[in-house]
Design a protein around this motif. Sequence first.
Motif, PDB file in Angstrom:
ATOM      1  N   VAL A  93       6.482   2.180  17.904  1.00 13.32           N
ATOM      2  CA  VAL A  93       7.839   2.686  17.788  1.00 13.32           C
ATOM      3  C   VAL A  93       8.344   2.450  16.372  1.00 13.32           C
ATOM      4  CG1 VAL A  93      10.192   2.510  18.642  1.00 13.32           C
ATOM      5  CG2 VAL A  93       8.283   2.224  20.225  1.00 13.32           C
ATOM      6  N   GLY A  94       8.498   3.528  15.612  1.00  9.05           N
ATOM      7  CA  GLY A  94       9.061   3.441  14.278  1.00  9.05           C
ATOM      8  C   GLY A  94       8.115   3.009  13.189  1.00  9.05           C
ATOM      9  N   CYS A  95       6.870   2.702  13.533  1.00 12.01           N
ATOM     10  CA  CYS A  95       5.943   2.247  12.500  1.00 12.01           C
ATOM     11  C   CYS A  95       4.514   2.582  12.889  1.00 12.01           C
ATOM     12  CB  CYS A  95       6.081   0.739  12.268  1.00 12.01           C
ATOM     13  SG  CYS A  95       5.441  -0.277  13.618  1.00 12.01           S
ATOM     14  N   ILE A  96       3.654   2.531  11.893  1.00 10.77           N
ATOM     15  CA  ILE A  96       2.222   2.729  12.082  1.00 10.77           C
ATOM     16  C   ILE A  96       1.509   1.495  11.552  1.00 10.77           C
ATOM     17  CG2 ILE A  96       0.204   3.984  11.194  1.00 10.77           C
ATOM     18  CD1 ILE A  96       1.774   6.536  11.433  1.00 10.77           C
ATOM     19  N   SER A  97       0.585   0.965  12.329  1.00  9.39           N
ATOM     20  CA  SER A  97      -0.264  -0.124  11.860  1.00  9.39           C
ATOM     21  C   SER A  97      -1.556   0.477  11.314  1.00  9.39           C
ATOM     22  CB  SER A  97      -0.577  -1.102  12.990  1.00  9.39           C
ATOM     23  OG  SER A  97       0.554  -1.861  13.344  1.00  9.39           O
ATOM     24  N   VAL A  98      -1.814   0.202  10.051  1.00 12.72           N
ATOM     25  CA  VAL A  98      -3.103   0.578   9.467  1.00 12.72           C
ATOM     26  C   VAL A  98      -4.072  -0.559   9.785  1.00 12.72           C
ATOM     27  CG1 VAL A  98      -4.353   1.092   7.351  1.00 12.72           C
ATOM     28  CG2 VAL A  98      -2.019   1.937   7.656  1.00 12.72           C
ATOM     29  N   VAL A  99      -5.161  -0.232  10.471  1.00 17.27           N
ATOM     30  CA  VAL A  99      -6.030  -1.255  11.050  1.00 17.27           C
ATOM     31  C   VAL A  99      -7.453  -1.083  10.543  1.00 17.27           C
ATOM     32  CG1 VAL A  99      -6.876  -2.275  13.205  1.00 17.27           C
ATOM     33  CG2 VAL A  99      -4.595  -1.255  13.132  1.00 17.27           C
ATOM     34  N   ALA A 113      -6.186   3.748   2.377  1.00 16.10           N
ATOM     35  CA  ALA A 113      -7.194   3.859   1.316  1.00 16.10           C
ATOM     36  C   ALA A 113      -7.644   2.477   0.850  1.00 16.10           C
ATOM     37  CB  ALA A 113      -6.628   4.656   0.138  1.00 16.10           C
ATOM     38  N   ALA A 114      -6.709   1.519   0.771  1.00 19.08           N
ATOM     39  CA  ALA A 114      -7.071   0.167   0.339  1.00 19.08           C
ATOM     40  C   ALA A 114      -7.941  -0.526   1.376  1.00 19.08           C
ATOM     41  CB  ALA A 114      -5.810  -0.637   0.063  1.00 19.08           C
ATOM     42  N   VAL A 115      -7.593  -0.371   2.664  1.00 20.52           N
ATOM     43  CA  VAL A 115      -8.405  -0.984   3.725  1.00 20.52           C
ATOM     44  C   VAL A 115      -9.815  -0.402   3.700  1.00 20.52           C
ATOM     45  CG1 VAL A 115      -8.686  -1.224   6.217  1.00 20.52           C
ATOM     46  CG2 VAL A 115      -6.431  -1.559   5.191  1.00 20.52           C
ATOM     47  N   GLU A 116      -9.919   0.905   3.557  1.00 19.62           N
ATOM     48  CA  GLU A 116     -11.240   1.543   3.516  1.00 19.62           C
ATOM     49  C   GLU A 116     -12.050   1.067   2.314  1.00 19.62           C
ATOM     50  OE1 GLU A 116     -10.258   5.644   3.497  1.00 19.62           O
ATOM     51  OE2 GLU A 116      -9.836   5.752   5.663  1.00 19.62           O
ATOM     52  N   GLN A 157     -11.860  -4.195  -6.998  1.00 23.28           N
ATOM     53  CA  GLN A 157     -10.927  -5.296  -7.140  1.00 23.28           C
ATOM     54  C   GLN A 157      -9.478  -4.818  -7.252  1.00 23.28           C
ATOM     55  OE1 GLN A 157     -12.072  -8.261 -10.030  1.00 23.28           O
ATOM     56  NE2 GLN A 157     -14.244  -8.111  -9.495  1.00 23.28           N
ATOM     57  N   ALA A 158      -9.249  -3.650  -7.810  1.00 23.14           N
ATOM     58  CA  ALA A 158      -7.885  -3.121  -7.891  1.00 23.14           C
ATOM     59  C   ALA A 158      -7.328  -2.867  -6.496  1.00 23.14           C
ATOM     60  CB  ALA A 158      -7.867  -1.836  -8.719  1.00 23.14           C
TER      61      ALA A 158
END
Length: 239
Positions: free
Chosen positions: A106-112, A89-92, A46-47
Amino acid sequence: MNSVSRETGISRSAISSWQTRITPLPRMQVTPCSRCGPSAEPPADQASYSYLLGLYLGDGCISPGMKTGYFLRIACADAWPGLIEAAAAAVEAVNPSGKAYRVQAVGCISVVGYSRHWPCFFPQHGPGKKHERRITLEPWQQEIVDTYPWEFIRGLIHSDGCRITNWATRMVGGERKRYEYPRYFFTNVSDDIRRLYTDTLDKLGVQWTQCTRNGNAFNISVARKASTTIMDTHVGPKY
């Protein structure tokens, strides 16, 4: 392969795949979801969920994927590698499959993360932009936020907030001197999301003020020393 295909009626692609693997691949297992069960349990971690909820409300989106699944995407600037790791880590931790991956732009990473169950975990998902529709928490979500409020605040700050060093001048002994102090900002055009942020700050005893842009509510500021000190203890700057 052409003659074998004509004689047997089996497609060329099937014959070609058999040259590499003759045994069939195992059927994909359906990952169970705590929200879909008969008791509709909240996520186990839950955290992590409270933190991910803050990230989703700020810089996240859910979009349809393959077949009946969905993609959850959290946009993270390249400048904050620690944030990228924390988001992954939260998505996992929340994804029933336990998986997350990174997509460079460009300039960012999407955590998917991919799952058919993201709408179960984030019932705020819907068509259109978040600030153009009603955003409220389900009772089970509010209970998690009340139990892990700082994780929720940290997720909101890490997505749509920042910690800066502000400065001002004042007269001291007839001489104008400059002094600096920390200040937190949270910027979101959704009235509902800002209210979720300020309601949680109120419960934590953090004082805040609302700033406007062109007469419209836009920004939440935390600048009083006692409040920024407690924010530094539990949130701190992005990294």
